[in-house]
Design a protein around this motif. Structure first.
Motif, PDB file in Angstrom:
ATOM      1  N   ILE A 116      -8.520 107.043  90.637  1.00  0.00           N
ATOM      2  CA  ILE A 116      -8.369 108.465  90.335  1.00  0.00           C
ATOM      3  C   ILE A 116      -9.679 108.935  89.698  1.00  0.00           C
ATOM      4  N   LYS A 212      -2.476 109.634  99.294  1.00  0.00           N
ATOM      5  CA  LYS A 212      -3.549 110.555  98.910  1.00  0.00           C
ATOM      6  C   LYS A 212      -3.034 111.986  98.778  1.00  0.00           C
ATOM      7  N   ILE A 215      -1.397 112.390  95.468  1.00  0.00           N
ATOM      8  CA  ILE A 215      -2.418 112.531  94.417  1.00  0.00           C
ATOM      9  C   ILE A 215      -2.966 113.956  94.399  1.00  0.00           C
ATOM     10  N   TYR A 222      -9.233 111.403  94.331  1.00  0.00           N
ATOM     11  CA  TYR A 222      -9.467 109.966  94.375  1.00  0.00           C
ATOM     12  C   TYR A 222     -10.880 109.691  94.875  1.00  0.00           C
TER      13      TYR A 222
END
Length: 294
Positions: A116, A212, A215, A222
């Motif tokens: 991250i 992803k 996130i 990322y």
């Protein structure tokens, strides 16, 4: 995975549904007046500085809280650290470490890693407030106080002892979504602060894309993607080669350098510091050997 650490469910935490400031002050081992001061003037209670990174690659910006604020942050981190962690979380969790994190991925053909980006600076005060108010169900005023104690300039500070565990809880919905994706596809997931590792006999790109997307939906980004297929994978500083864990070559180099330095004429303080470092390096090798035992 469980240890003998005594944990409680999130709804058993003394912070859960907290409404009284006096009780919060007691939990944080401070007074009501001091708690008000820390929350009101929190942004004024930090010193910023740049320190060289351990790998020597540039500088790391540190936002370091003053003693009284840091003490309250330690107390809050301890309370959050007693909430039962998910099996996939390895740091910050007592009695779990970077070696046991890597060990979860033994025997897998494919390993994918990513980090991250700027995890603490990108964990906002809004996210922190959401956790305390919506997940912990604290009174709005209490959630605001906790957010002020935890944050600096509207984000989690890099030098706070609270930031590692609170960054996880502030994004608990994202982490659980990532865990659900991995579980649905029979993959192994581990999280070590901002390091994500996913492994299995096959890790299709479409599954990584799902991760992803989760996130991104949380407002994070990322970077540092790595993929290993039928090849030793470096995971949180340890190499996983089939069913074995291997220390990196630099580990032995560090031991040689420290051992050589100890042969020099050093002051007591420096010599003791180097001895402790050597003990730590040897202890890391011991942990790897223990994990490799059948």
């Amino acid at each position: 995975m469980r240890t003998d650490q005594k944990y409680y469910a999130i709804n058993q935490s003394p912070l859960y549904m907290l409404v009284m400031r006096s009780k919060l002050a007691k939990l944080l081992a401070t007074t009501d007046a001091e708690l008000r001061r820390l929350s009101k003037y929190s942004d004024e209670l930090y010193r910023e500085r740049d320190l060289p990174k351990k790998n020597g690659d540039g500088l790391r910006h540190i936002e370091n809280p003053e003693y009284e604020l840091k003490k309250a942050q330690y107390a809050l981190a301890n309370l959050l650290g007693r909430i039962a962690p998910p099996d996939y979380l390895f740091c910050p969790v007592k009695r779990r470490c970077y070696v046991t994190n890597a060990a979860q991925h033994r025997g897998h053909r494919v390993v994918q890693c990513l980090d991250i980006k700027k995890y603490f600076p990108n964990t906002t005060a809004r996210r922190v407030f959401w956790f305390f108010h919506k997940v912990m169900k604290c009174d709005r005023a209490i959630a605001g106080t906790l957010t002020s104690i935890a944050c600096y300039k509207e984000h989690l500070p890099t030098g706070s002892p609270l930031s590692p565990i609170l960054a996880f809880f502030a994004h608990i919905d994202m982490w659980d979504a990532v865990a659900a994706i991995c579980k649905r596809h029979g993959l192994t997931l581990t999280v070590y602060i901002d390091d994500i590792t996913v492994s299995g006999n096959s890790v299709p790109e479409k599954i990584m894309w799902e991760i992803k997307q989760a996130i991104h939906r949380a407002g994070l980004r990322y970077h540092k993607e790595k993929k290993y297929i039928d090849y030793p994978a470096e995971i949180t500083g340890v190499f996983v080669d089939g069913d074995r864990l291997l220390p990196p070559d630099c580990q032995f180099q560090k031991m040689r350098v420290v051992g050589s330095s100890l042969k020099s004429d050093l002051g007591t303080f420096t010599a003791n510091k180097l001895r402790n470092k050597l003990i730590g390096l040897r202890g890391q090798l011991t942990q790897i050997r223990i994990q490799n035992q059948p």
